[in-house]
Design a protein around this motif. Structure first.
Motif, mmCIF file in Angstrom:
data_model
loop_
_atom_site.group_PDB
_atom_site.id
_atom_site.type_symbol
_atom_site.label_atom_id
_atom_site.label_comp_id
_atom_site.label_asym_id
_atom_site.label_seq_id
_atom_site.Cartn_x
_atom_site.Cartn_y
_atom_site.Cartn_z
ATOM 1 N N LEU A 177 15.126 -5.917 -3.683
ATOM 2 C CA LEU A 177 14.690 -6.021 -2.265
ATOM 3 C C LEU A 177 13.851 -5.130 -2.119
ATOM 4 C CD1 LEU A 177 15.119 -7.193 0.626
ATOM 5 C CD2 LEU A 177 17.206 -5.490 0.868
ATOM 6 N N GLY A 178 13.900 -3.815 -2.431
ATOM 7 C CA GLY A 178 12.873 -2.805 -2.051
ATOM 8 C C GLY A 178 11.363 -3.193 -2.667
ATOM 9 N N LYS A 179 11.538 -3.781 -3.884
ATOM 10 C CA LYS A 179 10.163 -4.084 -4.374
ATOM 11 C C LYS A 179 9.618 -5.258 -3.913
ATOM 12 C CE LYS A 179 11.289 -2.342 -8.971
ATOM 13 N NZ LYS A 179 11.878 -2.350 -10.395
ATOM 14 N N ILE A 180 10.219 -6.142 -3.481
ATOM 15 C CA ILE A 180 9.666 -7.280 -2.715
ATOM 16 C C ILE A 180 9.105 -6.976 -1.359
ATOM 17 C CG2 ILE A 180 10.423 -9.541 -1.541
ATOM 18 C CD1 ILE A 180 12.416 -9.855 -3.857
ATOM 19 N N MET A 181 9.786 -6.207 -0.619
ATOM 20 C CA MET A 181 9.416 -5.736 0.743
ATOM 21 C C MET A 181 8.200 -4.801 0.646
ATOM 22 S SD MET A 181 11.620 -7.354 2.716
ATOM 23 C CE MET A 181 11.174 -6.369 4.417
ATOM 24 N N GLU A 182 8.095 -3.940 -0.428
ATOM 25 C CA GLU A 182 6.989 -3.111 -0.622
ATOM 26 C C GLU A 182 5.700 -4.071 -0.853
ATOM 27 O OE1 GLU A 182 8.521 -0.176 -3.292
ATOM 28 O OE2 GLU A 182 8.890 1.221 -1.698
ATOM 29 N N LYS A 183 6.057 -4.909 -1.668
ATOM 30 C CA LYS A 183 5.084 -5.824 -2.375
ATOM 31 C C LYS A 183 4.172 -6.475 -0.985
ATOM 32 C CE LYS A 183 3.929 -9.927 -4.947
ATOM 33 N NZ LYS A 183 4.712 -10.940 -5.804
ATOM 34 N N HIS A 184 5.145 -6.660 -0.032
ATOM 35 C CA HIS A 184 4.568 -7.657 1.321
ATOM 36 C C HIS A 184 4.290 -6.677 2.522
ATOM 37 C CE1 HIS A 184 4.921 -11.325 -0.608
ATOM 38 N NE2 HIS A 184 5.879 -10.836 -1.233
ATOM 39 N N GLY A 185 4.085 -5.357 2.207
ATOM 40 C CA GLY A 185 3.459 -4.536 3.354
ATOM 41 C C GLY A 185 4.472 -3.631 4.051
ATOM 42 N N PHE A 186 5.569 -3.399 3.548
ATOM 43 C CA PHE A 186 6.593 -2.763 4.143
ATOM 44 C C PHE A 186 7.123 -1.424 3.507
ATOM 45 C CE2 PHE A 186 7.176 -6.956 5.834
ATOM 46 C CZ PHE A 186 7.412 -6.661 7.193
ATOM 47 N N ARG A 187 7.372 -0.432 4.156
ATOM 48 C CA ARG A 187 7.855 0.863 3.344
ATOM 49 C C ARG A 187 9.351 0.963 3.522
ATOM 50 N NH1 ARG A 187 7.964 5.801 6.495
ATOM 51 N NH2 ARG A 187 7.353 5.163 8.547
ATOM 52 N N VAL A 235 4.022 -0.923 7.274
ATOM 53 C CA VAL A 235 3.189 0.062 6.826
ATOM 54 C C VAL A 235 2.070 0.294 7.987
ATOM 55 C CG1 VAL A 235 3.456 0.321 4.276
ATOM 56 C CG2 VAL A 235 1.763 -1.101 5.222
ATOM 57 N N ASP A 236 1.947 -0.640 8.854
ATOM 58 C CA ASP A 236 0.695 -0.725 9.696
ATOM 59 C C ASP A 236 1.211 -0.520 11.149
ATOM 60 O OD1 ASP A 236 -1.372 -0.895 7.784
ATOM 61 O OD2 ASP A 236 -1.072 -2.964 7.942
ATOM 62 N N TYR A 237 2.499 -0.030 11.289
ATOM 63 C CA TYR A 237 3.303 -0.314 12.509
ATOM 64 C C TYR A 237 2.473 0.602 13.749
ATOM 65 C CZ TYR A 237 5.189 4.528 11.969
ATOM 66 O OH TYR A 237 5.557 5.854 11.819
ATOM 67 N N LEU A 238 1.727 1.806 13.265
ATOM 68 C CA LEU A 238 1.036 2.429 14.305
ATOM 69 C C LEU A 238 -0.102 1.671 14.826
ATOM 70 C CD1 LEU A 238 0.987 6.059 12.628
ATOM 71 C CD2 LEU A 238 2.506 5.288 14.618
ATOM 72 N N ASP A 239 -0.547 0.732 14.241
ATOM 73 C CA ASP A 239 -1.755 -0.119 14.676
ATOM 74 C C ASP A 239 -1.127 -1.105 15.898
ATOM 75 O OD1 ASP A 239 -3.215 1.026 12.668
ATOM 76 O OD2 ASP A 239 -3.115 -0.749 11.370
#
Length: 84
Positions: free
Chosen positions: A38-48, A60-64
């Motif tokens: 799950l972690g690898k899939i989510m990171e691959k798609h732009g989540f930390r 990863v872009d939540y501050l935008d």
């Protein structure tokens, strides 16, 4: 999984104990594998990952994006107008 079955994870969703940590080792090998998948899939798609909760991820872009302080009923109305 590919057949729509829930994978065995270290805890239930929204569990806040130490077992929810992505570093917790007291779970089965399969649970660790599923957690890491799950972690690898989510990171691959732009989540930390959030270290204390295997099930919690941030964009990863939540501050935008602006922080919205609106009622959920208003949000629903905005969403419905946009997509209908």
């Amino acid at each position: 999984d590919l057949d729509g079955r829930e994978l065995d994870m270290p805890t239930e969703f929204d569990h806040f104990g130490p077992e929810a940590s992505i570093n917790y080792n007291g779970c089965t090998k399969k649970q660790k594998e599923n957690r890491e998948l799950l972690g690898k899939i989510m990171e691959k798609h732009g989540f930390r990952r959030i270290e204390s909760e295997w099930w919690h991820f941030d964009d990863v872009d939540y501050l935008d994006y602006p922080l919205l302080d609106i009622d959920f009923t208003e949000l629903n109305e905005i969403t419905m107008k946009k997509y209908l």
